[in-house]
Enzyme design. Sequence first.
Site, PDB file in Angstrom:
ATOM      1  N   CYS A 140       0.837  -1.196   0.000  1.00  0.00           N
ATOM      2  CA  CYS A 140       0.000   0.000   0.000  1.00  0.00           C
ATOM      3  C   CYS A 140       0.877   1.253   0.000  1.00  0.00           C
ATOM      4  CB  CYS A 140      -0.895   0.003   1.239  1.00  0.00           C
ATOM      5  SG  CYS A 140       0.047   0.051   2.793  1.00  0.00           S
ATOM      6  N   HIS A 142       5.793  -5.608   8.623  1.00  0.00           N
ATOM      7  CA  HIS A 142       5.684  -7.013   9.016  1.00  0.00           C
ATOM      8  C   HIS A 142       5.868  -7.911   7.799  1.00  0.00           C
ATOM      9  CE1 HIS A 142       3.537  -6.403  13.136  1.00  0.00           C
ATOM     10  NE2 HIS A 142       4.844  -6.438  13.242  1.00  0.00           N
ATOM     11  N   CYS A 193       2.947   5.283   8.954  1.00  0.00           N
ATOM     12  CA  CYS A 193       1.967   5.438   7.886  1.00  0.00           C
ATOM     13  C   CYS A 193       1.058   6.627   8.178  1.00  0.00           C
ATOM     14  CB  CYS A 193       1.124   4.163   7.777  1.00  0.00           C
ATOM     15  SG  CYS A 193      -0.246   4.308   6.622  1.00  0.00           S
ATOM     16  N   GLU A 210       0.952  -1.391  16.194  1.00  0.00           N
ATOM     17  CA  GLU A 210       0.098  -0.242  15.843  1.00  0.00           C
ATOM     18  C   GLU A 210      -0.835   0.110  16.993  1.00  0.00           C
ATOM     19  OE1 GLU A 210      -3.652   0.882  12.995  1.00  0.00           O
ATOM     20  OE2 GLU A 210      -2.145  -0.452  12.118  1.00  0.00           O
ATOM     21  N   THR A 214      -5.975   0.101  11.745  1.00  0.00           N
ATOM     22  CA  THR A 214      -6.220   0.337  10.315  1.00  0.00           C
ATOM     23  C   THR A 214      -6.464  -0.932   9.513  1.00  0.00           C
ATOM     24  OG1 THR A 214      -3.830   0.337   9.876  1.00  0.00           O
ATOM     25  CG2 THR A 214      -4.878   2.475  10.275  1.00  0.00           C
ATOM     26  N   CYS A 223      -8.191   1.487   7.118  1.00  0.00           N
ATOM     27  CA  CYS A 223      -7.571   2.018   5.906  1.00  0.00           C
ATOM     28  C   CYS A 223      -8.316   1.499   4.683  1.00  0.00           C
ATOM     29  CB  CYS A 223      -6.102   1.593   5.862  1.00  0.00           C
ATOM     30  SG  CYS A 223      -5.268   2.056   4.345  1.00  0.00           S
ATOM     31  N   SER A 233       2.196 -10.638   9.760  1.00  0.00           N
ATOM     32  CA  SER A 233       1.411  -9.494   9.278  1.00  0.00           C
ATOM     33  C   SER A 233      -0.068  -9.719   9.534  1.00  0.00           C
ATOM     34  CB  SER A 233       1.657  -9.290   7.774  1.00  0.00           C
ATOM     35  OG  SER A 233       0.687  -8.432   7.221  1.00  0.00           O
ATOM     36  N   ASN A 280      -2.666  -7.908   8.630  1.00  0.00           N
ATOM     37  CA  ASN A 280      -3.549  -7.704   7.478  1.00  0.00           C
ATOM     38  C   ASN A 280      -3.440  -8.867   6.489  1.00  0.00           C
ATOM     39  OD1 ASN A 280      -2.116  -6.767   4.758  1.00  0.00           O
ATOM     40  ND2 ASN A 280      -0.945  -5.872   6.425  1.00  0.00           N
ATOM     41  N   SER A 290       1.852  -5.233   3.111  1.00  0.00           N
ATOM     42  CA  SER A 290       3.294  -5.126   3.371  1.00  0.00           C
ATOM     43  C   SER A 290       4.102  -6.029   2.437  1.00  0.00           C
ATOM     44  CB  SER A 290       3.587  -5.476   4.833  1.00  0.00           C
ATOM     45  OG  SER A 290       3.002  -6.706   5.193  1.00  0.00           O
TER      46      SER A 290
END
Length: 281
Positions: A14, A43, A97, A127, A163, A191, A219, A221, A263
């Site tokens: 991203c 990550h 970010c 985060e 996010t 996000c 990670s 996400n 990521s």
Amino acid sequence: MPMDVVIAEHAGACYGVERALKLAASTARETTGSVHTLGPLIHNPLVVDELTQAGVELAENLEDVASGALIVRTHGVVPQVIEDARGRGLNVVDATCPYVKKVHHAAARLIQEGYQLIVVGEAGHPEVEGILGHAGGEAWVVGEPSDLDQIEVAKRVGVVVQTTQTADRLAAIVAALSTRVQELKVVNTICEATSERQRAAAELAERSGCIIVIGGKNSGNTRRLAEICRARCSNTHHIEDANEIDASWFCNVELCGITAGASTPQSHIQRALDRIEELGA
């Protein structure tokens, strides 16, 4: 009949990650002394290894950095860490970010307005720790509606979101809160890049015989992408390295879908494509 391979409409690194990688690269080029990231920049273990090879070392805490440049990871840190780093004479390069910074501002604002703050997210995640720091530590982390049973919920509650969380998880927690409070203010800080990747992965998984999800096992996400895909395609595989891909995954598969976490650089997606071609799938 040859297998078709399709990459999800939205997949891979991203804006925040690409920005951080560019900052790290330029800092390494322009700094004569040592360059460190405070914790993994993102990550993705493969990327961290690549950064190390480029001269960007990994530091777990400030005591590991005597001088030079310190890059703050994309997930952000508590404000005191940046103050301490500058107090030590380090050149601080903030790669947090911009969308994570929005969560920081929203959390601080809700606290100032007198709301009890609830952070929808993964307890202990970097985060989330950064968000708590910007809220002055006066907040609760909730990952599931049942977590609310451990909290004395106030009459006025404000909500922000890690996010990379899913809209479904936020909705479930908001629904549970709505029956317990007099005033509820929700700042949806998921996000859009995360939402786009989740929607695209779900759509692709629905019509695929195999799904490969590329990205760090650490990670959040990327793990959520794998969960979304696995719910729709049982033949889902979360990999970090293209060498993990096995030809047996493609038996009787007409369409293989590929997605990647926020990521994951595009170069890692290309490696997966090259590996599939190498296997003759």
